[in-house]
Design a protein around this motif. Structure first.
Motif, PDB file in Angstrom:
ATOM      1  N   GLY A 174       0.829  -1.213   0.000  1.00 56.54           N
ATOM      2  CA  GLY A 174       0.000   0.000   0.000  1.00 56.54           C
ATOM      3  C   GLY A 174       0.855   1.252   0.000  1.00 56.54           C
ATOM      4  O   GLY A 174       0.606   2.195  -0.770  1.00 56.54           O
ATOM      5  N   HIS A 175       1.870   1.278   0.862  1.00 61.85           N
ATOM      6  CA  HIS A 175       2.791   2.422   0.866  1.00 61.85           C
ATOM      7  C   HIS A 175       3.432   2.603  -0.508  1.00 61.85           C
ATOM      8  O   HIS A 175       3.508   3.721  -1.041  1.00 61.85           O
ATOM      9  N   ALA A 176       3.941   1.501  -1.065  1.00 59.58           N
ATOM     10  CA  ALA A 176       4.699   1.565  -2.309  1.00 59.58           C
ATOM     11  C   ALA A 176       3.848   2.052  -3.474  1.00 59.58           C
ATOM     12  O   ALA A 176       4.291   2.903  -4.271  1.00 59.58           O
ATOM     13  N   ILE A 177       2.619   1.546  -3.612  1.00 62.63           N
ATOM     14  CA  ILE A 177       1.776   1.924  -4.752  1.00 62.63           C
ATOM     15  C   ILE A 177       1.375   3.391  -4.668  1.00 62.63           C
ATOM     16  O   ILE A 177       1.443   4.135  -5.663  1.00 62.63           O
ATOM     17  N   VAL A 178       0.970   3.849  -3.475  1.00 58.60           N
ATOM     18  CA  VAL A 178       0.569   5.253  -3.328  1.00 58.60           C
ATOM     19  C   VAL A 178       1.758   6.169  -3.632  1.00 58.60           C
ATOM     20  O   VAL A 178       1.632   7.161  -4.363  1.00 58.60           O
TER      21      VAL A 178
ATOM     22  N   THR B  73       9.086   0.270   3.617  1.00 65.72           N
ATOM     23  CA  THR B  73       9.017   0.792   2.251  1.00 65.72           C
ATOM     24  C   THR B  73       9.848   2.060   2.244  1.00 65.72           C
ATOM     25  O   THR B  73       9.534   3.033   2.939  1.00 65.72           O
ATOM     26  N   TRP B  74      10.889   2.033   1.458  1.00 67.17           N
ATOM     27  CA  TRP B  74      11.924   3.066   1.540  1.00 67.17           C
ATOM     28  C   TRP B  74      11.856   3.954   0.303  1.00 67.17           C
ATOM     29  O   TRP B  74      11.978   3.480  -0.828  1.00 67.17           O
TER      30      TRP B  74
ATOM     31  N   ARG C 220       1.068   8.782   1.157  1.00 70.22           N
ATOM     32  CA  ARG C 220       1.770   7.498   1.108  1.00 70.22           C
ATOM     33  C   ARG C 220       1.971   6.944   2.520  1.00 70.22           C
ATOM     34  O   ARG C 220       2.053   5.723   2.713  1.00 70.22           O
ATOM     35  N   ALA C 221       2.055   7.828   3.538  1.00 73.44           N
ATOM     36  CA  ALA C 221       2.154   7.350   4.923  1.00 73.44           C
ATOM     37  C   ALA C 221       0.865   6.642   5.324  1.00 73.44           C
ATOM     38  O   ALA C 221       0.884   5.674   6.108  1.00 73.44           O
TER      39      ALA C 221
ATOM     40  N   LEU D 255       1.051   6.588  11.388  1.00 76.76           N
ATOM     41  CA  LEU D 255       0.062   7.582  11.784  1.00 76.76           C
ATOM     42  C   LEU D 255       0.702   8.665  12.651  1.00 76.76           C
ATOM     43  O   LEU D 255       0.371   9.852  12.528  1.00 76.76           O
ATOM     44  N   ARG D 256       1.600   8.252  13.525  1.00 79.25           N
ATOM     45  CA  ARG D 256       2.277   9.236  14.383  1.00 79.25           C
ATOM     46  C   ARG D 256       3.113  10.200  13.537  1.00 79.25           C
ATOM     47  O   ARG D 256       3.090  11.419  13.754  1.00 79.25           O
ATOM     48  N   LYS D 257       3.830   9.661  12.553  1.00 76.13           N
ATOM     49  CA  LYS D 257       4.655  10.502  11.684  1.00 76.13           C
ATOM     50  C   LYS D 257       3.781  11.425  10.842  1.00 76.13           C
ATOM     51  O   LYS D 257       4.102  12.615  10.665  1.00 76.13           O
TER      52      LYS D 257
END
Length: 622
Positions: A434-438, A463-464, A485-486, A510-512
């Motif tokens: 999910g992170h990567a695709i967004v 996911t970097w 993306r977060a 979520l915190r970030k």
């Protein structure tokens, strides 16, 4: 660069060891003399008295030498005693020796040396023990007295006599900071040409920069270039539990510096004593405040004709007292920024200079990937690469070790020992996908560098994203893409497992995201209703100050800030949901690849995500 430190402490330690060894050597030597006197060594053969008497009566013994109860026997065919025996307190003749036996009986008076030495030892040894004990106690008391008398003395370490000095050429990068400090070096080298024109030496130079950017090394280089003594001390070393000690140490430090002028005083982490003075609720005589007051007086008091420059380093210039920052005290502020790409490459070359590498190592490529890294981070990467290569029994460092070292420093080490069940692995794969695709689809996001479901550091997967080049600014669109993306991991969990299937795996995301959204509103003025307004909150100062200081905005504004943050998070969730719904098949495809391979590189992710689309509703600008 390794800098040779003064060896004074080592020499004192060696001297103490030698004195201690000599003292005990003398004690052992005296004890051996006593033992040799009281118990003389003998190589005579011990025989029974009855055998001695029988042989003497038979004429086989030439001489009996009697001293007390000890008998030394000289056989007929020998010229000196070879045997030893012991008789009872009575006469040898009473032991059975015939008076007409052909043997010479020689009686020697008993020696009193042993008894005298024993008596002497009984008297002298206790006295020596008492004397040594009192000397030890007096020395301890003297040491404590010296320590008490030196309590207010400065603990600054003096450098400048080192054979290997740090120079600007030894430090890679920081060219702007070097240029700013070169003027200080020139003044210390040639003060007359400035004084002839009426120019005054700057009293202080404040080095401000992120941790690990080389502030201390630059200060050492200024002293090395100028060839002057260099007093180094940490701000925390001034402060003690007793009031007045810090001020006394400041006076002593500046007194020593004036005697060695021209010279440099370097105070590391000056914010330990230089913070803003409080509201007075803690009393006006606290130790830290008195220490700061003394520094202010020494830097710009009545005595202004001293060639002493104070260099200070901090990464919290915002919490320093205004009186410390005014002209006449810290006249200059040198900002030391994180190194740019060419500087990072130069720093890496310095740290790999003495490390053997093979032809696969590309420091320029590593410099391109390490945007935002400090000099200390790069030094750590070089060291980690050498450690990994040594652990693998290699003679040279290859690109594999360099890549692993970079990832260990940037995102943490792999935790392959952590066991996850099949459901957790699948959930982690969808979350990271999910992170990567967004991030891949949104136009203002950084490209995906690597995706892995192997736990690293404190996370279950990573996911970097890495920027393609160094950036000095971040715009609103980039911030909003970062937020979206977060939120991609949590939204992917919702799509696959429903609202009841979400987990704690998105906690750090979520915190970030909340921190970024609040920073956009409060610090960057990027809110909708509060556009171009900044509500900076000072996190420095004392606890009493925080209790008495009012917030820089009202309760109504605080409510508006909360609403703005909530709107940004809601918008990010909506955009992430639109992207993932539009590319639902790619979410499954990427998750399956992660479950199979566990780690995917940038090229592999790009290949899998070919054909992904950006929904019109998710666009922020055309």
């Amino acid at each position: 660069m390794a800098v040779k430190m003064p060896q004074r402490n080592g020499k004192n330690r060696i001297s103490q060891i030698l004195r201690f060894g000599l003292f005990w050597a003398i004690i052992i030597f005296v004890a051996l003399i006593f033992y040799a006197t009281l118990f003389p060594a003998s190589n005579l053969k011990d025989v029974a008295l009855s055998d001695v008497v029988r042989r003497a009566n038979d004429g086989k013994i030439a001489q009996l030498e009697i001293q007390g109860n000890d008998i030394k026997i000289t056989p007929k065919d020998q010229s000196k005693p070879t045997e030893h025996s012991v008789k009872e307190s009575s006469s040898i003749y009473e032991q059975g020796l015939n008076k007409d036996a052909k043997v010479e009986v020689k009686v020697i008076p008993p020696s009193t040396t042993g008894e005298t030495m024993w008596n002497l030892a009984v008297m002298v040894v206790p006295v020596l023990i008492i004397v040594v004990f009192f000397m030890f106690m007096m020395r301890q008391a003297q040491g404590q007295n010296n320590q008490a008398m030196g309590f207010g003395k400065s603990k600054a370490r003096l450098y400048g006599q080192d054979k290997e000095k740090v120079l600007f050429t030894d430090i890679a990068g920081n060219d702007n900071a070097k240029q700013d400090l070169q003027e200080v070096v020139d003044f210390l080298k040639h003060p007359k040409k400035y004084k002839d024109l009426g120019a005054k030496i700057p009293k202080g130079v404040l080095l401000v920069g992120n941790p690990g950017t080389g502030k201390t090394m630059l200060a050492r280089a200024v002293a090395g270039e100028a060839g002057v003594p260099f007093f180094s001390i940490s701000g925390s070393e001034f402060v003690e539990m007793f009031v007045g000690v810090g001020a006394s140490r400041v006076r002593d430090l500046f007194s020593k510096a004036k005697k060695n002028a021209p010279c440099i005083i370097f105070i590391d982490e000056i914010d330990a004593v230089g913070r803003k003075r409080g509201s007075g609720m803690g009393g006006g005589h606290d130790e830290r405040e008195q220490t700061l007051n003394q520094i202010l007086v020494e830097m710009d008091g009545f005595d202004g004709e001293t060639n002493v420059i104070v260099l200070a380093a901090t990464n919290r210039a915002d919490v320093l007292d205004p009186a410390l920052l005014r002209p006449g005290r810290f006249d200059r502020r040198v900002t030391i920024t994180l190194p740019e790409r060419k500087d990072r490459e130069a720093i890496l070359k310095v740290h790999f200079k003495k490390k053997p590498t093979d032809e696969t190592v590309d420091l320029d490529k590593l410099a391109a990937k390490t945007a935002g890294s400090s000099g200390a981070d790069l030094a750590n990467m070089a060291n980690e690469a050498a450690i990994i290569a040594a652990r693998r029994n290699k003679k040279k460092i290859s690109n594999d070790e360099l890549t692993e070292a970079f990832e260990r420093v940037a995102i943490g080490p792999e935790r392959k020992t952590k066991i996850m069940n099949d459901h957790e692995k699948e959930l982690t794969a969808y979350h990271e996908a999910g992170h990567a695709i967004v991030g891949h689809v949104l136009p203002d996001s950084d490209p995906v560098h690597k995706v892995t479901i192997i736990p690293r550091g404190g996370t279950g997967g990573v996911t970097w994203f890495l920027p393609p080049e160094d950036k000095s600014y971040t715009n609103v669109y980039e911030f909003k893409d970062i937020l979206a993306r977060a939120m991609g991991g949590r939204i992917a969990e919702q799509l696959i497992y429903g609202d009841d299937g979400i987990t704690t795996g998105a906690g750090s995301d979520l915190r970030k995201a909340t921190e970024i959204a609040r920073d956009m509103v409060i610090e960057q003025g990027m809110g909708k209703g509060l556009r171009d307004q900044v509500f900076h909150e000072d996190n420095g100062g004392l606890m009493f100050d925080k209790m008495t200081r009012e917030r820089p905005y009202s309760d109504e504004t605080a409510k508006m800030i909360d609403e703005e943050v909530a709107q940004l998070i809601t918008e990010a969730k909506h955009r992430a949901m639109l992207v993932l719904k539009e590319n639902r098949s790619f979410l499954d495809k990427l998750a399956e690849a992660l479950l199979k391979e566990e780690t995917l590189e940038e090229s592999e992710v790009d290949e899998i995500l070919k054909g992904t689309k950006l929904p019109k509703e998710a666009k922020l600008h055309s």
